[in-house]
Write a protein that holds these residues in place. Sequence first.
Motif, PDB file in Angstrom:
ATOM      1  N   MET A  78       0.707  -1.223   0.164  1.00 26.15           N
ATOM      2  CA  MET A  78       0.015  -0.070  -0.056  1.00 26.15           C
ATOM      3  C   MET A  78       0.915   1.105   0.089  1.00 26.15           C
ATOM      4  N   CYS A  79       1.825   1.158   0.778  1.00 30.29           N
ATOM      5  CA  CYS A  79       2.718   2.437   0.672  1.00 30.29           C
ATOM      6  C   CYS A  79       3.622   2.490  -0.544  1.00 30.29           C
ATOM      7  N   ARG A  80       3.911   1.587  -1.304  1.00 35.44           N
ATOM      8  CA  ARG A  80       4.378   1.550  -2.757  1.00 35.44           C
ATOM      9  C   ARG A  80       3.367   2.102  -3.761  1.00 35.44           C
ATOM     10  N   ASN A  81       2.027   1.651  -3.458  1.00 38.37           N
ATOM     11  CA  ASN A  81       0.999   2.358  -4.023  1.00 38.37           C
ATOM     12  C   ASN A  81       0.907   3.850  -3.954  1.00 38.37           C
ATOM     13  N   ILE A  82       0.929   4.196  -2.849  1.00 38.46           N
ATOM     14  CA  ILE A  82       0.813   5.629  -2.543  1.00 38.46           C
ATOM     15  C   ILE A  82       2.034   6.415  -3.190  1.00 38.46           C
ATOM     16  N   PHE A  83       3.150   5.882  -2.906  1.00 39.68           N
ATOM     17  CA  PHE A  83       4.242   6.622  -3.560  1.00 39.68           C
ATOM     18  C   PHE A  83       4.199   6.638  -5.080  1.00 39.68           C
ATOM     19  N   ALA A  84       4.089   5.778  -5.698  1.00 41.74           N
ATOM     20  CA  ALA A  84       3.872   5.553  -7.289  1.00 41.74           C
ATOM     21  C   ALA A  84       2.809   6.731  -7.639  1.00 41.74           C
ATOM     22  N   ILE A  85       1.595   6.794  -6.804  1.00 36.55           N
ATOM     23  CA  ILE A  85       0.690   7.797  -7.248  1.00 36.55           C
ATOM     24  C   ILE A  85       1.255   9.209  -7.049  1.00 36.55           C
ATOM     25  N   GLN A  86       2.023   9.476  -5.859  1.00 37.69           N
ATOM     26  CA  GLN A  86       2.559  10.639  -5.594  1.00 37.69           C
ATOM     27  C   GLN A  86       3.550  10.963  -6.245  1.00 37.69           C
ATOM     28  N   GLN A  87       4.337  10.068  -6.784  1.00 36.19           N
ATOM     29  CA  GLN A  87       5.516  10.319  -7.896  1.00 36.19           C
ATOM     30  C   GLN A  87       4.630  10.669  -9.290  1.00 36.19           C
ATOM     31  N   ASN A  88       3.730  10.068  -9.527  1.00 40.10           N
ATOM     32  CA  ASN A  88       3.023  10.533 -10.844  1.00 40.10           C
ATOM     33  C   ASN A  88       2.438  11.867 -10.841  1.00 40.10           C
ATOM     34  N   LEU A  89       1.685  12.249  -9.621  1.00 35.73           N
ATOM     35  CA  LEU A  89       1.106  13.369  -9.491  1.00 35.73           C
ATOM     36  C   LEU A  89       1.921  14.590  -9.309  1.00 35.73           C
ATOM     37  N   THR A  90       3.199  14.251  -8.724  1.00 38.83           N
ATOM     38  CA  THR A  90       4.097  15.311  -8.623  1.00 38.83           C
ATOM     39  C   THR A  90       4.775  15.904  -9.996  1.00 38.83           C
ATOM     40  N   ASN A  91       4.853  14.663 -10.776  1.00 38.61           N
ATOM     41  CA  ASN A  91       5.247  15.062 -11.816  1.00 38.61           C
ATOM     42  C   ASN A  91       4.518  15.816 -12.849  1.00 38.61           C
ATOM     43  N   ILE A  92       2.983  15.457 -12.555  1.00 45.52           N
ATOM     44  CA  ILE A  92       2.147  16.233 -13.517  1.00 45.52           C
ATOM     45  C   ILE A  92       2.014  17.864 -13.049  1.00 45.52           C
ATOM     46  N   THR A  93       1.810  18.103 -11.538  1.00 44.96           N
ATOM     47  CA  THR A  93       1.728  19.124 -11.037  1.00 44.96           C
ATOM     48  C   THR A  93       2.823  20.128 -10.972  1.00 44.96           C
ATOM     49  N   ALA A  94       4.246  19.540 -10.998  1.00 43.07           N
ATOM     50  CA  ALA A  94       5.411  19.946 -10.642  1.00 43.07           C
ATOM     51  C   ALA A  94       5.427  20.540  -8.985  1.00 43.07           C
ATOM     52  N   SER A  95       4.642  19.931  -8.303  1.00 47.28           N
ATOM     53  CA  SER A  95       4.751  20.109  -6.809  1.00 47.28           C
ATOM     54  C   SER A  95       4.322  18.967  -5.805  1.00 47.28           C
ATOM     55  N   ARG A  96       5.215  18.854  -4.854  1.00 45.77           N
ATOM     56  CA  ARG A  96       4.879  17.788  -4.134  1.00 45.77           C
ATOM     57  C   ARG A  96       3.645  17.562  -3.532  1.00 45.77           C
ATOM     58  N   GLU A  97       3.067  16.600  -3.561  1.00 45.54           N
ATOM     59  CA  GLU A  97       1.669  16.270  -3.250  1.00 45.54           C
ATOM     60  C   GLU A  97       1.703  15.595  -1.685  1.00 45.54           C
ATOM     61  N   SER A  98       1.834  16.498  -0.571  1.00 45.90           N
ATOM     62  CA  SER A  98       2.026  16.277   0.551  1.00 45.90           C
ATOM     63  C   SER A  98       1.045  15.672   1.191  1.00 45.90           C
ATOM     64  N   ASP A  99      -0.445  15.898   0.893  1.00 48.11           N
ATOM     65  CA  ASP A  99      -1.635  14.775   1.215  1.00 48.11           C
ATOM     66  C   ASP A  99      -1.232  13.512   0.995  1.00 48.11           C
ATOM     67  N   LEU A 100      -0.341  12.907   0.132  1.00 51.56           N
ATOM     68  CA  LEU A 100      -0.053  11.560   0.168  1.00 51.56           C
ATOM     69  C   LEU A 100       0.757  11.029   1.071  1.00 51.56           C
ATOM     70  N   ASP A 101       1.635  12.111   1.656  1.00 50.74           N
ATOM     71  CA  ASP A 101       2.657  11.668   2.836  1.00 50.74           C
ATOM     72  C   ASP A 101       1.814  11.511   3.904  1.00 50.74           C
ATOM     73  N   HIS A 102       0.552  12.335   4.277  1.00 43.32           N
ATOM     74  CA  HIS A 102      -0.179  12.082   5.306  1.00 43.32           C
ATOM     75  C   HIS A 102      -0.903  10.431   5.238  1.00 43.32           C
ATOM     76  N   THR A 103      -1.458  10.062   4.064  1.00 48.56           N
ATOM     77  CA  THR A 103      -1.832   8.743   3.826  1.00 48.56           C
ATOM     78  C   THR A 103      -0.963   7.876   3.929  1.00 48.56           C
ATOM     79  N   ARG A 104       0.279   8.008   3.627  1.00 44.49           N
ATOM     80  CA  ARG A 104       1.273   7.044   4.003  1.00 44.49           C
ATOM     81  C   ARG A 104       1.462   6.743   5.498  1.00 44.49           C
TER      82      ARG A 104
END
Length: 168
Positions: A78-104
Amino acid sequence: MPVALQSNYCGAIDDMDPDSNVLKMNKDLAGIEEAMNLSLPPRKFRYIFEGLGHLVSTILINSTHHIKRINENGIKKMCRNIFAIQQNLTNITASRESDLDHTRQYYELLYLKPDEILQKVLERGPQFTELEYMNIFELVKRSKPGIDQKMIDNKLARLKEMLREVNV
């Protein structure tokens, strides 16, 4: 969310890859990003993707009650899933998706015993809602043999007291 409903989080083997549903979602998001990037001005493009990290975070946290059981390999997955989503969204938005840190961090609570979760709440204050903690305790009960409902009820009662003290 299919990640919670269709995936096995209680496997004996530590699967190193993100869930196939996460990979599919990331591929779909990349396609949408490409299409939107070509047709929208930057301001509107950002508007579409800015809240996506928060939305996915909320869905993943609220889907905990759909997971039948989870073990240490499942938590890692699940943590790898969250990281993969976070990485993808960070690449799209060009900013860190900190909400996903909270989820992890939420899913990492599953590494702890119920008493350790309560101790963490006591030391750092509540990081999640009462319902979110209740869902974690219920998932712990479903996942670990020897933990009965009475023990979980006692921990939840203690959690309610702690949360009430913080809110006063």
